[in-house]
Enzyme design. Structure first.
Site, short mmCIF file in Angstrom:
data_model
loop_
_atom_site.label_atom_id
_atom_site.label_comp_id
_atom_site.label_asym_id
_atom_site.label_seq_id
_atom_site.Cartn_x
_atom_site.Cartn_y
_atom_site.Cartn_z
N GLY A 151 1.02 -1.43 0.00
CA GLY A 151 -0.02 -0.29 0.61
C GLY A 151 0.88 0.90 0.22
N ASN B 99 4.73 5.66 -11.53
CA ASN B 99 4.10 4.82 -10.91
C ASN B 99 2.60 4.94 -11.62
OD1 ASN B 99 2.69 2.56 -9.82
ND2 ASN B 99 3.68 2.39 -7.66
N CYS C 267 -2.44 3.44 -9.65
CA CYS C 267 -3.39 4.11 -8.89
C CYS C 267 -4.57 3.85 -9.53
CB CYS C 267 -2.90 5.47 -7.90
SG CYS C 267 -4.39 5.69 -6.42
N ILE D 142 7.60 -4.93 -16.07
CA ILE D 142 6.23 -4.81 -15.94
C ILE D 142 6.08 -4.21 -13.96
CG2 ILE D 142 5.35 -6.23 -17.69
CD1 ILE D 142 5.82 -8.71 -15.84
N GLY E 192 8.39 -11.50 -8.64
CA GLY E 192 8.88 -13.03 -8.53
C GLY E 192 9.30 -13.76 -9.85
C1 FMN Z 1 7.41 -5.19 -1.51
C2 FMN Z 1 7.23 -4.55 -2.73
C3 FMN Z 1 6.69 -3.35 -3.14
C4 FMN Z 1 6.92 -2.62 -4.59
N1 FMN Z 1 6.30 -0.95 -4.64
C5 FMN Z 1 6.11 -0.50 -5.40
C6 FMN Z 1 6.62 0.97 -5.83
O1 FMN Z 1 6.35 0.99 -4.43
N2 FMN Z 1 6.55 1.25 -6.41
C7 FMN Z 1 6.42 0.40 -7.95
O2 FMN Z 1 6.54 0.96 -9.26
N3 FMN Z 1 6.68 -0.43 -7.48
C8 FMN Z 1 6.78 -1.52 -7.08
N4 FMN Z 1 7.15 -2.34 -6.91
C9 FMN Z 1 7.08 -3.64 -7.84
C10 FMN Z 1 8.44 -3.50 -8.43
O3 FMN Z 1 9.11 -2.83 -8.13
C11 FMN Z 1 8.87 -4.57 -9.62
O4 FMN Z 1 7.37 -3.78 -10.69
C12 FMN Z 1 7.51 -5.76 -9.54
O5 FMN Z 1 7.74 -6.58 -7.99
C13 FMN Z 1 7.52 -6.77 -10.99
O6 FMN Z 1 9.90 -7.48 -10.58
P1 FMN Z 1 10.37 -8.40 -9.69
O7 FMN Z 1 9.52 -9.61 -10.22
O8 FMN Z 1 11.93 -8.34 -9.36
O9 FMN Z 1 9.91 -8.08 -8.23
C14 FMN Z 1 6.73 -3.01 -5.58
C15 FMN Z 1 6.72 -4.70 -5.10
C16 FMN Z 1 7.00 -5.49 -3.77
C17 FMN Z 1 7.29 -6.84 -4.42
#
Ligand code: FMN
Length: 303
Positions: free
Chosen positions: A71, A126, A129, A191, A217
């Site tokens: 959030g 981002n 929202c 993404i 992940g």
């Molecule tokens: C705990 C967590 C918090 C995240 N917070 C944000 C955020 O504040 N802004 C954003 O654009 N993406 C946020 N993301 C998305 C990640 O930046 C990323 O796009 C997404 O996790 C996919 O990449 P990954 O599979 O390597 O984690 C968040 C992801 C996770 C797991």
């Protein structure tokens, strides 16, 4: 080979960046490696006012990925600029601010304020929202609104590149990518997480207090690759690819389908030194594969 990448005026010494929300404000990870060895640091999503985030539990493990509904908890943009940014080696490694707002006016003032900060190299918008005024649909799911938010930030970003981060939770990601390009985006990042949920049959409760969260992940790497592949063929902008990257080989997969750079997300939770290790592993793998320039390798998938 020379690992440097330059896109839309953003100079990276290598293509390995960290993903927003998975690398804190950067400072916390200085104990695990040399921050200046990274291509760039994308910090936690920043809103105008501090946010407490969603109620607990807000993270759940799934068989090959994680679900989160944090959030957008953050200390607010002013505290970030006053307390965290000065601690980052921003003169040596680009620091990219990730912006989060729920209306266009807020996006605009956040973009303007952050663009004025010397230590901020680029803005990453981002757009996941929900826009309450527009019936709750996410900015990133409506091409018109995605274009409007992009334009609002771009108009106030001065010379700083604007990166628009796209959601995979749409039928056709190229439509939103084109809208962001029309709105003036300099770079696209994709993404963000995939909408998902996890449940517990014994308690008969969802595993997240928010019920629904974002999946990230290894489970989402095939989706990320597909999205980068499609968008790189539809839009003439540099792309930062992300989703499930956990090795130098994963990085090259994204570059092969058309990405210019990548971000390491959930893998940072597995190992806090992951991004540093991946950046260090890249030269050896490129040598092994006989790659001599990014220009030769990028988008060179034989499909
Ligand atoms: C705990 C967590 C918090 C995240 N917070 C944000 C955020 O504040 N802004 C954003 O654009 N993406 C946020 N993301 C998305 C990640 O930046 C990323 O796009 C997404 O996790 C996919 O990449 P990954 O599979 O390597 O984690 C968040 C992801 C996770 C797991």
């Amino acid at each position: 080979m020379n690992l440097a990448v330059e896109m839309a005026g953003l100079r990276l010494k290598n293509p390995v960046l960290t993903a927003s929300g998975t690398f804190g404000y950067g400072v916390e990870f200085a104990a695990y490696g040399d921050l200046t060895a990274l291509g760039g640091i994308v910090v936690k999503g920043l809103s105008w006012e501090p946010r407490k985030g969603n109620p607990m539990p807000r993270v759940a493990e799934t068989p090959c990925g994680m679900l989160n509904a944090i959030g957008l908890q953050n200390i607010g943009v002013h505290r970030f600029v006053e307390e965290k940014l000065p601690l980052l080696p921003w003169a040596e490694v680009p620091v990219i601010a990730n912006l989060y707002a729920c209306d266009v006016t807020d996006f605009a003032r956040l973009g303007e304020y952050l663009a004025e900060q010397e230590g901020v190299a680029a803005l990453e918008v981002n757009i996941s929202c929900p826009n309450v005024q527009a019936g709750g649909i996410l900015f990133g799911q409506d091409p018109e609104q995605a274009a409007r938010v992009t334009r609002a930030v771009k108009d106030r970003a001065g010379t700083k590149p604007v990166i628009v981060k796209l959601s995979p939770n749409v039928t056709d990601i190229t439509t939103v990518a084109k809208a962001a390009a029309d709105g003036g985006a300099d770079i696209l990042a994709l993404i963000n997480t995939l909408s998902g949920m996890a449940v517990d049959v014994r308690s008969r409760r969802p595993r997240l207090a928010n019920v629904i969260g974002g999946l990230s992940g290894p489970a989402i790497k095939p989706v990320g690759l597909r999205c980068v592949y499609q968008v790189s063929r539809a839009v003439d902008l540099p792309i930062i690819g992300l989703g499930g990257i956990a090795s130098a080989e994963d990085v090259l997969e994204y570059i092969l389908v058309g990405a210019w750079a990548v971000q390491i997300g959930t893998a940072n939770f597995l190992r806090p030194d992951m991004a540093f290790r991946i950046a260090a592993d890249l030269p050896g793998l490129l040598d092994e594969l006989g790659v001599t320039s990014w220009g030769e390798f990028r988008g060179a998938l034989r499909a």
